[in-house]
Design a protein around this motif. Structure first.
Motif, short mmCIF file in Angstrom:
data_model
loop_
_atom_site.label_atom_id
_atom_site.label_comp_id
_atom_site.label_asym_id
_atom_site.label_seq_id
_atom_site.Cartn_x
_atom_site.Cartn_y
_atom_site.Cartn_z
N PRO A 17 0.80 -1.23 0.00
CA PRO A 17 0.00 0.00 0.00
C PRO A 17 0.83 1.28 0.00
N HIS B 224 -2.94 4.20 -3.78
CA HIS B 224 -3.32 3.49 -2.56
C HIS B 224 -3.05 4.35 -1.33
N MET C 262 -6.06 5.61 1.25
CA MET C 262 -6.12 5.09 2.62
C MET C 262 -5.96 6.20 3.66
N LEU D 192 -11.67 -4.48 1.68
CA LEU D 192 -10.35 -4.65 1.09
C LEU D 192 -9.97 -6.12 1.10
N ALA E 7 -12.87 0.10 -1.52
CA ALA E 7 -11.94 -0.85 -0.90
C ALA E 7 -11.90 -2.17 -1.65
N HIS F 228 -9.45 -1.65 -4.42
CA HIS F 228 -8.07 -1.61 -3.93
C HIS F 228 -7.61 -3.01 -3.51
N HIS G 104 -4.55 -5.35 -4.88
CA HIS G 104 -3.54 -5.96 -3.99
C HIS G 104 -3.47 -7.47 -4.23
N THR H 129 -2.58 -0.91 5.78
CA THR H 129 -3.79 -0.12 5.53
C THR H 129 -4.33 0.46 6.84
N HIS I 1 -4.82 4.36 7.78
CA HIS I 1 -6.08 4.91 8.28
C HIS I 1 -5.87 5.64 9.60
#
Length: 188
Positions: free
Chosen positions: A40, A46, A50, A76, A126, A129, A133, A154, A158
């Motif tokens: 990330p 990304h 996030m 996610l 999410a 994303h 990933h 992540t 956040h």
């Protein structure tokens, strides 16, 4: 405000700088975890999304502070499972680009939205994303360790976003506290 912002930034920087050293332990599982942890942080799309989720959660306040990051991480993970399984989703890259633009605009405008609606929006982004990933996971990766790495990263982003969002409003709170204390000090 500066202390909180500096602490969050310093923590993120320290964790990022320490990760390459952890990759040289000689254990393939550790390397997969570290690759997931770094993923990330390796793309600006990304990273910005996030952080924006955290800032927007703080701006919305109340239960949004925990609901938005939780919804993002849950979705996610779901998107990552889809990506790892090879299940295609339409317009993933366009959706990721839209997440940067939309969440950035919501943060910029300080747009407050009911927590459930905000959670649905960040959850939809999410999934995209997470799918990215999952599909970008190295073929030799241990899925659980790789996934654990990017989920932890992540969550850290956040948390940094929440700290930034809360710090933006701290001076006003301090001023309000001072204003409330003045009448008490005058009475003495």
């Amino acid at each position: 405000m500066n202390r909180l912002l500096s602490a969050g930034t310093a923590g993120l920087l320290a964790a990022t700088l320490a990760l390459p050293a952890a990759a040289h332990t000689g254990h393939a599982g550790d390397a997969m975890f570290v690759q997931g942890l770094l993923h990330p942080l390796s793309g600006i799309d990304h990273l910005l999304t996030m952080l924006a989720v955290g800032v927007w959660a703080a701006q919305n306040g109340g239960r949004a502070i925990w609901l938005l990051p939780t919804a993002f991480i849950a979705m996610l993970s779901s998107g990552a499972v889809l990506g790892m399984a090879g299940i295609e989703l339409p317009a993933v890259e366009a959706g990721i680009a839209a997440s940067v633009a939309v969440l950035g605009l919501l943060v910029l405008l300080n747009k407050r939205v009911p927590a459930a609606a905000a959670a649905i929006l960040v959850g939809a982004f999410a999934v995209l994303h997470g799918h990215a990933h999952g599909t970008e996971m190295p073929q030799t990766a241990a899925p659980f360790l790789y996934g654990l790495g990017f989920v932890l990263s992540t969550a850290m982003l956040h948390g940094t976003g929440i700290a930034i969002g809360l710090a933006r409003h701290m001076p006003r709170r301090l001023l309000a506290t001072r204003a409330l204390r003045r009448p008490e000090s005058r009475a003495q």
